[in-house]
Design a protein around this motif. Structure first.
Motif, PDB file in Angstrom:
ATOM      1  N   THR A 188      44.549 -77.399   5.091  1.00 39.80           N
ATOM      2  CA  THR A 188      43.142 -77.018   5.153  1.00 39.80           C
ATOM      3  C   THR A 188      42.602 -76.908   3.740  1.00 39.80           C
ATOM      4  OG1 THR A 188      43.560 -75.700   7.151  1.00 39.80           O
ATOM      5  CG2 THR A 188      41.503 -75.272   5.971  1.00 39.80           C
ATOM      6  N   LEU A 197      39.123 -75.362   1.812  1.00 45.38           N
ATOM      7  CA  LEU A 197      37.906 -74.567   1.984  1.00 45.38           C
ATOM      8  C   LEU A 197      37.156 -74.532   0.657  1.00 45.38           C
ATOM      9  CD1 LEU A 197      39.539 -71.535   3.868  1.00 45.38           C
ATOM     10  CD2 LEU A 197      38.343 -73.462   4.902  1.00 45.38           C
ATOM     11  N   TYR A 221      34.180 -72.331  -1.383  1.00 43.34           N
ATOM     12  CA  TYR A 221      33.458 -71.061  -1.399  1.00 43.34           C
ATOM     13  C   TYR A 221      32.505 -71.023  -2.592  1.00 43.34           C
ATOM     14  CZ  TYR A 221      36.921 -69.021   1.829  1.00 43.34           C
ATOM     15  OH  TYR A 221      37.728 -68.737   2.911  1.00 43.34           O
ATOM     16  N   PHE A 264      34.485 -72.172  -5.759  1.00 46.79           N
ATOM     17  CA  PHE A 264      35.938 -72.200  -5.687  1.00 46.79           C
ATOM     18  C   PHE A 264      36.399 -73.120  -4.570  1.00 46.79           C
ATOM     19  CE2 PHE A 264      37.167 -68.831  -8.536  1.00 46.79           C
ATOM     20  CZ  PHE A 264      36.099 -67.959  -8.550  1.00 46.79           C
ATOM     21  N   GLN A 273      45.133 -74.274   2.032  1.00 48.02           N
ATOM     22  CA  GLN A 273      46.142 -73.587   2.831  1.00 48.02           C
ATOM     23  C   GLN A 273      47.313 -74.518   3.052  1.00 48.02           C
ATOM     24  OE1 GLN A 273      43.839 -72.310   6.281  1.00 48.02           O
ATOM     25  NE2 GLN A 273      44.345 -70.189   5.840  1.00 48.02           N
ATOM     26  N   GLY A 313      51.486 -74.130   7.786  1.00 47.41           N
ATOM     27  CA  GLY A 313      52.175 -72.976   8.350  1.00 47.41           C
ATOM     28  C   GLY A 313      51.883 -71.658   7.676  1.00 47.41           C
ATOM     29  N   ALA A 314      50.932 -71.616   6.761  1.00 47.46           N
ATOM     30  CA  ALA A 314      50.652 -70.375   6.026  1.00 47.46           C
ATOM     31  C   ALA A 314      49.192 -69.988   6.156  1.00 47.46           C
ATOM     32  CB  ALA A 314      51.015 -70.531   4.556  1.00 47.46           C
ATOM     33  N   GLN A 315      48.930 -68.694   6.158  1.00 41.71           N
ATOM     34  CA  GLN A 315      47.560 -68.191   6.185  1.00 41.71           C
ATOM     35  C   GLN A 315      47.020 -67.989   4.767  1.00 41.71           C
ATOM     36  OE1 GLN A 315      45.800 -68.283   8.672  1.00 41.71           O
ATOM     37  NE2 GLN A 315      44.587 -66.506   9.141  1.00 41.71           N
ATOM     38  N   LYS A 316      47.927 -67.801   3.831  1.00 40.42           N
ATOM     39  CA  LYS A 316      47.564 -67.540   2.439  1.00 40.42           C
ATOM     40  C   LYS A 316      46.720 -68.673   1.857  1.00 40.42           C
ATOM     41  CE  LYS A 316      50.125 -68.076  -1.896  1.00 40.42           C
ATOM     42  NZ  LYS A 316      51.481 -68.097  -2.488  1.00 40.42           N
ATOM     43  N   LEU A 317      45.668 -68.297   1.117  1.00 37.03           N
ATOM     44  CA  LEU A 317      44.848 -69.275   0.420  1.00 37.03           C
ATOM     45  C   LEU A 317      45.289 -69.356  -1.030  1.00 37.03           C
ATOM     46  CD1 LEU A 317      41.235 -68.443   1.703  1.00 37.03           C
ATOM     47  CD2 LEU A 317      42.688 -70.359   2.366  1.00 37.03           C
ATOM     48  N   PHE A 330      43.831 -70.634  -4.591  1.00 31.63           N
ATOM     49  CA  PHE A 330      42.503 -70.916  -5.132  1.00 31.63           C
ATOM     50  C   PHE A 330      42.552 -71.721  -6.426  1.00 31.63           C
ATOM     51  CE2 PHE A 330      39.309 -68.620  -2.722  1.00 31.63           C
ATOM     52  CZ  PHE A 330      40.081 -67.777  -1.949  1.00 31.63           C
TER      53      PHE A 330
END
Lengths: 113, 111
Positions: free
Chosen positions: B31, B33, B35, B88, B92, B95-99, B101
């Motif tokens: 993923t 993202l 921001y 920014f 991801q 398998g991880a939720q951690k972003l 940056f």
């Protein structure tokens, strides 16, 4: 739908003290992640909670801890504060599926003197 | 650890100009993202990308998920004063939720 809320918005502490920060996620979001933002290191992942369990942890010392309550609200605690802990602490919430969008709160600005 | 290289670090443009910024990594992300952060506030999600090659628009913003899954770009067309801020990218890992940056791109607009 209300966004992510964090309290307090600003905190001033002295070295050696401890601090607790609070985060209320968006309604329906059960995953809460915490990040530290500093000018030197940027945005760094602290930890993530889901269903009251820490699911992932970043590379921070044990002085940084957190927990999540049954209503998905989360708190993070920093003990024995150091000057370098001065930062903007951000909380992000998301649906529990991995890879979901994360929405950030306004942050808590912590200053350690 | 994983790092995202975001460029440029800063941009000074005239109102009405188009803007382009990008992020690259040595790691594959599931993923991407994008921001925007205003002073004293938390990052606000602009665009989310989930599939390699995906091109997504949000008003004047367009972002793409690189075909190799190791890069992404964000374009802003016809910039306006309220576009000022720090942008920014975040990725991801599978398998991880951690972003993870990027370092951010500071956008300044001269009226």
């Amino acid at each position: 739908k209300a966004g992510v809320t964090q309290t307090p918005r600003y905190l001033i502490k002295t070295r050696g003290q401890q601090v607790t920060l609070s985060c209320s996620p968006i309604s329906g979001h059960r995953s809460v992640s915490w990040y530290q933002q500093t000018p030197g290191q940027g945005l760094q992942f602290l930890f993530e909670y889901f269903s009251e369990t820490q699911r992932n942890k970043g590379n921070f010392p044990g002085r940084f801890s957190g927990r999540q309550f049954s209503n998905s609200r989360s708190e993070m605690n920093v003990s024995t504060l150091e000057l370098g802990d001065s930062a903007l602490y951000l909380c992000a919430s998301s649906f529990p599926r991995v890879g979901g969008e994360q929405f950030f709160g306004p942050g808590t600005r912590l200053t350690v003197l | 650890g994983q790092q995202l290289n975001q460029s440029p670090q800063s941009m000074f443009i005239q109102e009405g100009e188009d803007v382009s910024m990008n992020c690259t990594s040595s790691s594959i992300f599931n993923t991407w993202l994008w921001y925007k952060q205003d002073p004293g506030e938390g990052p606000v999600l602009l665009i989310a990308l989930y599939k390699a090659g995906e091109l997504t628009s949000n008003g004047r913003l367009t972002a793409q998920f690189g075909i190799t899954r190791k890069d992404s770009f964000l374009n802003i067309s016809a910039s306006i004063p309220s576009d000022v801020g720090i942008y920014f990218c975040a990725g991801q890992l599978p398998g991880a939720q951690k972003l993870v940056f990027g370092q951010g791109t500071r956008l300044t607009i001269n009226p």
